[in-house]
Enzyme design. Structure first.
Site, PDB file in Angstrom:
ATOM      1  CD1 TRP A   1      28.826 -83.427  90.435  1.00 16.94           C
ATOM      2  CD2 TRP A   1      28.536 -81.356  89.649  1.00 16.94           C
ATOM      3  NE1 TRP A   1      27.870 -82.833  91.190  1.00 16.94           N
ATOM      4  CE2 TRP A   1      27.661 -81.565  90.725  1.00 16.94           C
ATOM      5  CE3 TRP A   1      28.504 -80.127  88.992  1.00 16.94           C
ATOM      6  CZ2 TRP A   1      26.776 -80.589  91.177  1.00 16.94           C
ATOM      7  CZ3 TRP A   1      27.636 -79.171  89.422  1.00 16.94           C
ATOM      8  CH2 TRP A   1      26.775 -79.395  90.517  1.00 16.94           C
TER       9      TRP A   1
ATOM     10  CD  GLU B   1      18.830 -76.518  84.709  1.00 13.93           C
ATOM     11  OE1 GLU B   1      17.643 -76.322  85.074  1.00 13.93           O
ATOM     12  OE2 GLU B   1      19.807 -76.157  85.389  1.00 13.93           O
TER      13      GLU B   1
ATOM     14  CG  ASN C   1      29.184 -72.561  94.078  1.00 15.18           C
ATOM     15  OD1 ASN C   1      29.741 -72.411  95.163  1.00 15.18           O
ATOM     16  ND2 ASN C   1      28.217 -73.458  93.875  1.00 15.18           N
TER      17      ASN C   1
ATOM     18  CD  GLU D   1      23.636 -74.845  85.844  1.00 13.74           C
ATOM     19  OE1 GLU D   1      22.401 -74.767  85.908  1.00 13.74           O
ATOM     20  OE2 GLU D   1      24.316 -75.427  86.687  1.00 13.74           O
TER      21      GLU D   1
ATOM     22  CD  GLU E   1      18.164 -72.195  89.007  1.00 14.45           C
ATOM     23  OE1 GLU E   1      19.035 -71.690  88.282  1.00 14.45           O
ATOM     24  OE2 GLU E   1      18.301 -73.286  89.573  1.00 14.45           O
TER      25      GLU E   1
ATOM     26  NE  ARG F   1      18.446 -73.208  83.469  1.00 13.19           N
ATOM     27  CZ  ARG F   1      19.458 -73.303  84.333  1.00 13.19           C
ATOM     28  NH1 ARG F   1      20.643 -73.781  83.958  1.00 13.19           N
ATOM     29  NH2 ARG F   1      19.305 -72.922  85.572  1.00 13.19           N
TER      30      ARG F   1
ATOM     31  CG  ASP G   1      19.736 -79.084  86.745  1.00  9.78           C
ATOM     32  OD1 ASP G   1      20.358 -79.559  85.783  1.00  9.78           O
ATOM     33  OD2 ASP G   1      20.166 -78.146  87.450  1.00  9.78           O
TER      34      ASP G   1
ATOM     35  CE1 TYR H   1      25.105 -79.331  94.271  1.00  8.08           C
ATOM     36  CE2 TYR H   1      23.834 -79.369  92.245  1.00  8.08           C
ATOM     37  CZ  TYR H   1      24.471 -78.666  93.236  1.00  8.08           C
ATOM     38  OH  TYR H   1      24.495 -77.296  93.186  1.00  8.08           O
TER      39      TYR H   1
ATOM     40  CG  HIS I   1      22.904 -81.130  88.214  1.00 12.03           C
ATOM     41  ND1 HIS I   1      23.163 -79.793  88.397  1.00 12.03           N
ATOM     42  CD2 HIS I   1      21.877 -81.421  89.037  1.00 12.03           C
ATOM     43  CE1 HIS I   1      22.329 -79.297  89.280  1.00 12.03           C
ATOM     44  NE2 HIS I   1      21.528 -80.255  89.686  1.00 12.03           N
TER      45      HIS I   1
ATOM     46  NE  ARG J   1      16.414 -77.979  90.457  1.00 14.83           N
ATOM     47  CZ  ARG J   1      17.736 -77.835  90.589  1.00 14.83           C
ATOM     48  NH1 ARG J   1      18.424 -77.153  89.692  1.00 14.83           N
ATOM     49  NH2 ARG J   1      18.363 -78.333  91.620  1.00 14.83           N
TER      50      ARG J   1
END
Ligand code: GCO
Ligand code: MG
Length: 403
Positions: free
Chosen positions: A403, A237, A37, A263, A340, A284, A211, A159, A213, A147
């Site tokens: 972030w 998370e 991404n 992630e 997820e 994850r 989450d 976000y 982040h 979630r």
């Protein structure tokens, strides 16, 4: 079974996806997800410019050897771009192996160890009432795990909140990221209220996740974990920036709320201490970003030795090919935790036709040989790449923040 061609497709049916297609001399094709991404074109170039020439003429059946060749042979090991590119090759070769054998990949990995793959959905809202109503919507649709995220009062944007019926959190196409403003104190005051309201109104008959982040310091994460203990979270998370594995030692000393991270990891080296010291409960890492099925399986096997379970990242920026690849692994490993599942925007269904389906809060694979996802090149060509980025964060005084 020699590789005769390898082609890379970049397409944006709702959001950007990069797909690798490998063709063999006996007419088989395999697909791998190479989507990273916001850095999609880097992986496309890594594949086109550096890996495709190496693949031509290789024996497609030698998955393990090809993995080692690409990993050890690069000299510049690891990193998200390299490992996503290797992951796409790996998954495409597993797809071919399954098709050659006439079996779904999970059969080659040892067969199903469970009836289906339990997933968690993404509920969100502009405030507590909307978020709780959204969790209820997922429960009514049969989800067993959800979630919950909500806009934080006082902040212009947060976000992870769905806009309308959309399934993407990134702003519209632009050549640079938007800048959000972040306030940790406001967030830490708010989240316990969000979670308490969710449990008060909907009870404890489902798994609840949240989450963070990567936005907190270790002691802030510890405080959050402790404040959520009464609400029996399935996990919190990515509570701190993931590159600092030692942060989790501090968090662990203060809370029994289960912790998940991974992630942004791409090899076993990113998480071996977290696992071996039992500093997290769920790892994850995702198949596309962690070197494909071959390497992610090693991460999960290693985690099993220490009682750490899997929790595969499955956001919408992982294509249906990447999700399906994860499901084949999820179905077979002993220490599966949760998967997820955010789903995909409508036009993506024109480009990718997946064989998996959702029932009773679980994803179920079909019987197609290989990974089981078809890729339509003509449809892909109708949706050219668009520059899109995740937002960045600044604090209220203008400083850049994690972030
Ligand atoms: C998640 C993730 C995503 C990521 C995104 C990055 O848990 O689903 O945090 O929302 O931000 O996948 O590309
Ligand atoms: Mg996340």
């Amino acid at each position: 079974m020699k590789i005769t061609a390898a082609d890379v497709f970049v397409t944006c049916p709702g959001r950007n996806y990069v797909t690798l297609k490998i063709t063999t001399d006996d007419g088989l094709v395999g697909y791998g997800d190479a989507t990273l991404n916001g850095r999609e074109l880097s992986v496309a170039s890594y594949l086109r410019d550096h890996l495709v020439p190496l693949l031509i003429g290789r024996d497609a059946a030698r998955i393990s050897d090809t993995w080692q060749y690409l990993y050890r042979g690069a000299y510049w090991r690891r990193g998200p771009v390299t490992m996503t590119a290797i992951g796409a090759v790996d998954v495409a070769l597993w797809d071919i192996k399954g098709k050659a054998a006439g079996l779904p990949v999970y059969q080659l990995l040892g067969g199903a160890a469970r009836d289906g793959v339990t997933v968690y959905g993404h509920a969100s809202g502009a405030g507590i009432d909307e978020a709780v109503a959204d969790v209820a919507r997922f429960l009514a649709a049969g989800y067993r795990a959800v979630r919950v995220q909500s806009s934080v009062p006082g902040l212009d944007s947060t976000y992870g909140i769905r806009v309308g019926g959309g399934l993407t959190y990134e702003p519209a196409a632009d050549d640079r990221p938007v800048e959000d403003v972040w306030d940790t104190a406001a967030y830490l005051d708010f989240v316990p209220r969000l979670v308490a309201a969710t449990r008060d109104q909907l009870g404890y008959g489902f798994h609840l996740l949240h989450d963070v982040h990567h936005r907190l310091t270790p002691i802030e994460a510890a405080r959050l974990g402790r404040s959520l203990e009464p609400y029996r979270m399935f996990w919190i998370e990515d509570s701190t920036p993931a590159e600092d594995q030692s942060a989790f030692r501090l968090i662990r000393q203060h809370t029994v709320t289960p912790l998940a991270v991974g992630e942004v990891f791409n090899t076993i080296w990113d998480c071996k201490d977290l696992i071996a010291e039992r500093l997290v409960d769920y790892i994850r890492t995702s198949v596309p970003h962690t070197g494909g099925i071959t390497h992610t399986r090693r991460v999960f096997d290693f985690a099993d030795t220490y009682g750490v379970r899997s929790g595969s990242h499955g956001a919408g920026d992982i294509s249906p090919i990447g999700i399906a690849a994860a499901l084949h692994l999820d179905l077979t490993i002993p220490n599966f935790g949760i998967q997820e599942y955010m789903g995909h925007l409508d036009p993506a269904g024109e480009v990718f036709r997946s064989g998996y389906h959702l029932a009773d809060g679980m994803l179920h694979l079909g019987d197609e040989p290989g990974i089981g996802v078809q890729f339509d090149e003509e449809a892909a060509a109708r949706y050219p790449y668009q520059a899109r980025y995740l937002p960045v964060n600044r604090l209220t005084d203008g400083s850049m923040h994690d972030w």
